[in-house]
Design a protein around this motif. Structure first.
Motif, mmCIF file in Angstrom:
data_model
loop_
_atom_site.group_PDB
_atom_site.id
_atom_site.type_symbol
_atom_site.label_atom_id
_atom_site.label_comp_id
_atom_site.label_asym_id
_atom_site.label_seq_id
_atom_site.Cartn_x
_atom_site.Cartn_y
_atom_site.Cartn_z
ATOM 1 N N MET A 1 -7.294 -29.731 -0.006
ATOM 2 C CA MET A 1 -8.712 -29.530 0.299
ATOM 3 C C MET A 1 -9.524 -30.630 -0.358
ATOM 4 O O MET A 1 -9.356 -30.922 -1.531
ATOM 5 N N GLY A 2 -10.419 -31.218 0.372
ATOM 6 C CA GLY A 2 -11.206 -32.325 -0.125
ATOM 7 C C GLY A 2 -12.425 -31.890 -0.914
ATOM 8 O O GLY A 2 -12.814 -30.725 -0.928
ATOM 9 N N GLU A 3 -13.001 -32.872 -1.567
ATOM 10 C CA GLU A 3 -14.213 -32.661 -2.356
ATOM 11 C C GLU A 3 -15.414 -33.197 -1.585
ATOM 12 O O GLU A 3 -15.347 -34.258 -0.972
ATOM 13 N N GLN A 4 -16.521 -32.473 -1.627
ATOM 14 C CA GLN A 4 -17.753 -32.934 -0.997
ATOM 15 C C GLN A 4 -18.438 -33.932 -1.926
ATOM 16 O O GLN A 4 -18.667 -33.631 -3.093
ATOM 17 N N THR A 19 -16.524 -35.492 3.052
ATOM 18 C CA THR A 19 -15.363 -34.864 2.438
ATOM 19 C C THR A 19 -14.384 -35.964 2.054
ATOM 20 O O THR A 19 -13.980 -36.765 2.900
ATOM 21 N N VAL A 20 -14.030 -35.998 0.781
ATOM 22 C CA VAL A 20 -13.145 -37.039 0.246
ATOM 23 C C VAL A 20 -11.870 -36.355 -0.252
ATOM 24 O O VAL A 20 -11.936 -35.418 -1.041
ATOM 25 N N ASN A 21 -10.725 -36.830 0.224
ATOM 26 C CA ASN A 21 -9.450 -36.184 -0.085
ATOM 27 C C ASN A 21 -8.661 -36.848 -1.202
ATOM 28 O O ASN A 21 -7.692 -36.273 -1.693
ATOM 29 N N ASP A 22 -9.039 -38.074 -1.580
ATOM 30 C CA ASP A 22 -8.321 -38.766 -2.653
ATOM 31 C C ASP A 22 -9.216 -39.868 -3.214
ATOM 32 O O ASP A 22 -10.336 -40.055 -2.752
ATOM 33 N N ASP A 23 -8.705 -40.577 -4.218
ATOM 34 C CA ASP A 23 -9.481 -41.617 -4.891
ATOM 35 C C ASP A 23 -9.219 -43.018 -4.345
ATOM 36 O O ASP A 23 -9.757 -43.986 -4.867
ATOM 37 N N VAL A 94 -18.138 -47.949 -0.743
ATOM 38 C CA VAL A 94 -17.965 -47.261 -2.023
ATOM 39 C C VAL A 94 -19.286 -47.229 -2.796
ATOM 40 O O VAL A 94 -19.652 -46.212 -3.385
ATOM 41 N N ALA A 95 -20.013 -48.331 -2.783
ATOM 42 C CA ALA A 95 -21.251 -48.413 -3.571
ATOM 43 C C ALA A 95 -22.355 -47.505 -3.046
ATOM 44 O O ALA A 95 -23.296 -47.198 -3.788
ATOM 45 N N SER A 96 -22.267 -47.029 -1.805
ATOM 46 C CA SER A 96 -23.303 -46.131 -1.295
ATOM 47 C C SER A 96 -23.096 -44.687 -1.750
ATOM 48 O O SER A 96 -24.007 -43.867 -1.600
ATOM 49 N N PHE A 97 -21.939 -44.359 -2.311
ATOM 50 C CA PHE A 97 -21.729 -43.016 -2.870
ATOM 51 C C PHE A 97 -22.572 -42.861 -4.136
ATOM 52 O O PHE A 97 -22.748 -43.809 -4.895
ATOM 53 N N ASP A 98 -23.068 -41.666 -4.365
ATOM 54 C CA ASP A 98 -23.839 -41.402 -5.583
ATOM 55 C C ASP A 98 -22.989 -41.570 -6.831
ATOM 56 O O ASP A 98 -23.499 -41.955 -7.879
ATOM 57 N N ASP A 99 -21.700 -41.252 -6.738
ATOM 58 C CA ASP A 99 -20.791 -41.393 -7.867
ATOM 59 C C ASP A 99 -19.574 -42.216 -7.431
ATOM 60 O O ASP A 99 -18.509 -41.662 -7.166
ATOM 61 N N LEU A 101 -17.653 -44.201 -9.111
ATOM 62 C CA LEU A 101 -16.681 -44.527 -10.155
ATOM 63 C C LEU A 101 -15.317 -43.873 -9.979
ATOM 64 O O LEU A 101 -14.340 -44.339 -10.543
ATOM 65 N N ARG A 102 -15.218 -42.825 -9.195
ATOM 66 C CA ARG A 102 -13.931 -42.144 -9.029
ATOM 67 C C ARG A 102 -12.944 -42.952 -8.196
ATOM 68 O O ARG A 102 -11.748 -42.762 -8.272
ATOM 69 N N PHE A 103 -13.460 -43.866 -7.372
ATOM 70 C CA PHE A 103 -12.589 -44.593 -6.442
ATOM 71 C C PHE A 103 -11.877 -45.760 -7.116
ATOM 72 O O PHE A 103 -12.446 -46.437 -7.967
ATOM 73 N N LYS A 104 -10.651 -45.975 -6.704
ATOM 74 C CA LYS A 104 -9.822 -47.061 -7.231
ATOM 75 C C LYS A 104 -9.288 -47.886 -6.073
ATOM 76 O O LYS A 104 -8.796 -47.325 -5.088
#
Length: 148
Positions: A1-4, A19-23, A94-99, A101-104
């Motif tokens: 299940m993904g994260e909003q 909905t984001v399922n991974d980093d 990636v930079a348009s997300f509010d957070d 930093l979680r992405f790699k």
């Protein structure tokens, strides 16, 4: 299940929830991305089109015969890329997300146009925004405080 996760543009006119399922994310270096963003590369997060809900639909630029790019016409923020046909996925910046930093980054794309001198900048002098007094002074003069 993904994260909003939420995101949006610099002026706030365009907002989204995805909905984001991974980093995992990636850097695209292709000439189309370079020209459309004015940057040497762009960080993208691939998501399902159906998993992106726009509070205010972005503007879309018909960037090639096969793809279109979303952006805000008021402030110029780039939101991403999608094929016109044949894919249930799209890329969000990636930079348009509010957070963001979680992405790699997991891979590079468009390697034929990669500017390698800009990839590993380890060891270059680093300056924090708040340490550049002229900039701080301009913010304080214009708004009464420094945003940071």
């Amino acid at each position: 299940m993904g994260e909003q996760m939420t995101g949006g543009c610099a002026c706030g006119r365009v907002r989204y929830t995805a909905t984001v399922n991974d980093d995992e994310a990636y850097l695209c270096h292709c000439r189309m991305c370079q020209r459309s963003t004015g940057s040497l590369s762009i960080a993208f997060k691939n998501v399902k089109k159906a998993d992106v809900a726009w509070e205010h639909e972005p503007d879309w630029y018909d960037s090639s015969p096969i793809a279109e790019r979303s952006y805000c016409r008021e402030c110029g923020t780039s939101f991403g890329f999608r094929f016109k046909e044949g894919s249930e996925n799209m890329d969000l910046t990636v930079a348009s997300f509010d957070d963001p930093l979680r992405f790699k980054p997991k891979h590079h794309f468009g390697a034929e146009s990669m500017h390698r001198a800009w990839l590993n900048t380890e060891g270059l002098p680093e300056m924090r925004t708040a340490d550049y007094q002229k900039l701080v002074d301009k913010w304080v003069e214009a708004t009464g405080s420094f945003p940071g």
